[in-house]
Design a protein around this motif. Sequence first.
Motif, PDB file in Angstrom:
ATOM      1  N   SER A 109     -45.610 -88.303  -8.106  1.00 48.83           N
ATOM      2  CA  SER A 109     -46.322 -87.033  -8.131  1.00 48.83           C
ATOM      3  C   SER A 109     -47.574 -87.195  -8.987  1.00 48.83           C
ATOM      4  CB  SER A 109     -45.426 -85.945  -8.720  1.00 48.83           C
ATOM      5  OG  SER A 109     -45.303 -86.116 -10.120  1.00 48.83           O
ATOM      6  N   TRP A 450     -39.015 -87.195  -9.034  1.00 45.97           N
ATOM      7  CA  TRP A 450     -39.965 -86.183  -8.561  1.00 45.97           C
ATOM      8  C   TRP A 450     -39.702 -85.967  -7.086  1.00 45.97           C
ATOM      9  CZ3 TRP A 450     -41.524 -90.800 -10.882  1.00 45.97           C
ATOM     10  CH2 TRP A 450     -41.775 -91.844 -10.005  1.00 45.97           C
ATOM     11  N   GLU A 454     -44.236 -83.292  -4.041  1.00 39.72           N
ATOM     12  CA  GLU A 454     -44.785 -82.793  -5.294  1.00 39.72           C
ATOM     13  C   GLU A 454     -46.243 -83.166  -5.469  1.00 39.72           C
ATOM     14  OE1 GLU A 454     -43.062 -83.332  -9.376  1.00 39.72           O
ATOM     15  OE2 GLU A 454     -41.229 -82.941  -8.281  1.00 39.72           O
ATOM     16  N   GLY A 455     -46.548 -84.451  -5.237  1.00 43.66           N
ATOM     17  CA  GLY A 455     -47.906 -84.923  -5.450  1.00 43.66           C
ATOM     18  C   GLY A 455     -48.903 -84.146  -4.612  1.00 43.66           C
TER      19      GLY A 455
END
Length: 476
Positions: A109, A450, A454-455
Motif C-alpha cells: 500500500s 495490507w 489499499e494502495g
Amino acid sequence: MLVRLRLGTLKRLCFGLFAAALVCGGHVNASAATAEQPNIVIIVGDDMGYSDVGFNGSKEIPTPHLDALAAAGTKFTNGYVSGPYCSPTRAGLLTGRYQTRFGHEFNPSAAKNAGLPLTERTIADRLRGAGYRTGLVGKWHLGSSPDRHPNSRGFDEFFGFIAGAHPYMPGQGPPIFRNREKVKETEYLTDALGREAVAFIDRHQKEPFFLYLAFNAVHTPMEAQEERMAKFAHIKDTKRRQYAAMMAAMDDAIGSVLAELDKTGLSDNTLVFFFSDNGGPTMATTATNGSINAPLRGSKRTTLEGGVRVPFLAKWPGKIPAGKSYDLPVIQLDATRTALVAGGADQANDKMLEGVDLLPYLAGKNAAAPHEALFWRFGEQMAVRKGDWKLVKYDPVVDGGKKGATDARLYNLASDLSEEKNLIAEEPEKAKELQAAWEEWNKSNVPPLWGQNEGKAEAKNKKGKAKRRAAAAAAE
C-alpha cells in the motif's frame, strides 16, 4: 602458477578452503565447500505472456537471446511463481519463502512502512555475508521507506526505481536512483537497465557477484521506440505491436548481459536464472499490455495457470544440462535456494527457506519431484498443485463474471492444460485430499499486512485531496 590466476579466482579458492575447514569442524553446510563460488545472475521479466517467447513457441515475437539462453541451459515447462502479482512474487524470490508466511500477500500500500518486512533476510543479505558483491538493476517494488531501500536490504549497489511501474521514455515519471541519489537518465529505460547490468559485471568480474536484474518490461505503460515498432509492422493491433517491440528491447538487453559474461570469460562459472514475475495481464480488471498466455487460461491476478505459470530458464555450463526441458513443477523459491547453495550461503538447518536446490534434480541425481505440492493464496483465491492435479478457486472476472472467487474447481493438468474441464464431481476424494493439503499449508500463513486495493484507494484519495486543495487555492 597461482600468481597467474585472477584476483577473483584466488579469493574464491580461499573461500573454498575456508569453507572446507569449517565443514570438517561441523559448523557449516557441506554445500559451501566449493573450490570456486559461481557468479549468480537472476533476471526477472514483468507481466510476460506465457507464449510470447520463442522457446515457448512464439512465432510472432522473436526472442533470439532468450532462446539462446534456453538452448544453453534447461527450460522448465512447469515453472511457477508463488504469486500472481508483481510485488508478492519478488518478496518470495528475495526471501526464498512463500510471501504469505510474512503477510506480503498483495502489492504494498502507500503507507509509509509498507513493504518487505524488516524481519526477513534477503538473498542479497545472505550472499553478501558469503563474500559476494551484490547489485540490483531495475524494479524494486518492495517498499519505499529508507529502511526498506535496496541498499538497506543487502544490495551494495542499486540502479533503478522504487515503485511498481515506470515510464520507459527518458525524463518521465518518478525518479531513477543510483543507490540513494536521483540521476537523470537519457536512454530508453530497458536499454539503460541492460547498460547498467553490463557495467556491474564489468566492474566486478574479478570477484564473486550476485546481480538481480529486474526489468519493468513488459509492464504498462506501453511505450516503445519507433525503430523497434517498425520491425513489427505486420502486427496490426497497436498495443500488441508495442508489446512486441518492448519484448524485443528486453531480449536485446538480456543479450548484452550474456555477451558481457562471454566477453569477460565468466559464462562457464555463472549461474543464470530467468523467469517472469507472473503471467500476462489479459483480463478486464488488469492494465492489459497485449500479452498472450495461451494455451494457459487465466491472467495476472488469478491463480489459474495463466497467472502463475511463467517462462522459466536456468543455465550453468557443466552443472545444468544444456538444451533440455525439465517437466516436473518448480517455483521461483527454488532459484533462491539453488543460488544460496551454489554460493555457499545456504544453511541446511534454516527451516525458513522453502525452495529446494534444483541442481541434483537437473543433473539426474534425484529422480523424485522437487516438491510434493505447490501452493498459492491470493485473497479469496487459492490453488494447490499436487502431481498432475490442481484444485483452484479463481477470480471469475476471467469468465466475464464479477470480482471475487469461484467455488473450488479440480483440473488434471496432464490432460487439460487450459483448465477447462472441472472434475470435482467425478473425483471428490482427490479434491478433498488437495483441500486438506492446502489447509495444512495455510496454517503457517499470516493475515495480509495490507489489503489488495489499499494502495490504489490511498493514491486516489491523495489525488482527490490534491485536487481539492488546488480548487480551494484557485478560489482564493
